[in-house]
Design an enzyme around this catalytic site. Structure first.
Site, PDB file in Angstrom:
ATOM      1  N   CYS A  47       0.849  -1.187   0.000  1.00 29.32           N
ATOM      2  CA  CYS A  47       0.000   0.000   0.000  1.00 29.32           C
ATOM      3  C   CYS A  47       0.887   1.241   0.000  1.00 29.32           C
ATOM      4  O   CYS A  47       1.797   1.362   0.825  1.00 29.32           O
ATOM      5  CB  CYS A  47      -0.891  -0.007   1.238  1.00 29.32           C
ATOM      6  SG  CYS A  47      -1.916   1.471   1.406  1.00 29.32           S
ATOM      7  N   CYS A  50       0.318   3.178   3.581  1.00 28.76           N
ATOM      8  CA  CYS A  50       0.826   2.721   4.875  1.00 28.76           C
ATOM      9  C   CYS A  50       1.938   1.677   4.795  1.00 28.76           C
ATOM     10  O   CYS A  50       2.499   1.309   5.816  1.00 28.76           O
ATOM     11  CB  CYS A  50      -0.324   2.183   5.723  1.00 28.76           C
ATOM     12  SG  CYS A  50      -1.017   0.623   5.130  1.00 28.76           S
ATOM     13  N   CYS A  95      -7.198  -1.276   1.339  1.00 32.89           N
ATOM     14  CA  CYS A  95      -6.164  -1.796   2.232  1.00 32.89           C
ATOM     15  C   CYS A  95      -6.815  -2.028   3.595  1.00 32.89           C
ATOM     16  O   CYS A  95      -7.429  -1.119   4.159  1.00 32.89           O
ATOM     17  CB  CYS A  95      -5.021  -0.784   2.341  1.00 32.89           C
ATOM     18  SG  CYS A  95      -3.789  -1.207   3.594  1.00 32.89           S
ATOM     19  N   CYS A  98      -5.204   0.463   6.459  1.00 34.09           N
ATOM     20  CA  CYS A  98      -5.439   1.916   6.519  1.00 34.09           C
ATOM     21  C   CYS A  98      -6.731   2.361   5.824  1.00 34.09           C
ATOM     22  O   CYS A  98      -7.081   3.532   5.879  1.00 34.09           O
ATOM     23  CB  CYS A  98      -4.251   2.680   5.934  1.00 34.09           C
ATOM     24  SG  CYS A  98      -4.096   2.612   4.139  1.00 34.09           S
ATOM     25  N   CYS A 120      -8.451  -5.097 -10.011  1.00 30.41           N
ATOM     26  CA  CYS A 120      -8.053  -3.978 -10.868  1.00 30.41           C
ATOM     27  C   CYS A 120      -7.616  -2.843  -9.943  1.00 30.41           C
ATOM     28  O   CYS A 120      -8.448  -2.217  -9.288  1.00 30.41           O
ATOM     29  CB  CYS A 120      -9.243  -3.580 -11.732  1.00 30.41           C
ATOM     30  SG  CYS A 120      -8.893  -2.313 -12.941  1.00 30.41           S
TER      31      CYS A 120
END
Length: 131
Positions: A47, A50, A95, A98, A120
């Site tokens: 991510c 984070c 995610c 976060c 995607c």
């Protein structure tokens, strides 16, 4: 899994304008413009907000859609939510740590992948790390 909880101002301080628009405001980058669409190196995609590992390169495939596509996430790293924006029902992926918007997952498109799914994902939502 560690949860990352920041205020809007804290996110604005650590993310670029485009990262904030996509990760925190559920935006989408233009198809074919992201740096990871045709990326083929071995490693882990984390991510961009984070740093939590989300996808292994071994699950990435070329879907031709204009965004990075993965057939599966690292267990527990990605959460799914119903998204009814734009007058259609889709499955948004975020995610888990976060809550950053990654993109959407699509099922049953006929790709020869083990899960019959296509995650995607916006390149802006990702940061690549070599394994």
């Amino acid at each position: 899994m560690t949860t990352v909880d920041k205020s809007e101002n804290e996110w604005r301080a650590v993310l670029s304008t485009e990262q904030f628009r996509i990760l925190r405001q559920k935006g989408t980058e233009r198809a074919g413009t992201g740096e990871y669409d045709k990326h083929t190196a071995e490693g882990v995609y984390a991510c961009a907000g984070c740093g939590t590992p989300l996808y292994k390169s071994s699950t990435k495939f070329n879907s031709g859609c204009g965004w990075p596509a993965f057939f599966d996430a690292i267990p527990g790293a990605v959460s799914r939510h119903e998204d009814r924006s734009f007058g259609v029902t889709r499955t948004e992926i975020t995610c888990t740590a976060c809550g950053g918007h990654l993109g959407h997952v699509f099922k049953g498109e006929g790709f020869s992948t083990p899960t019959n799914e296509r995650h995607c994902v916006n390149s802006v939502s990702l940061k690549f790390n070599n394994e």
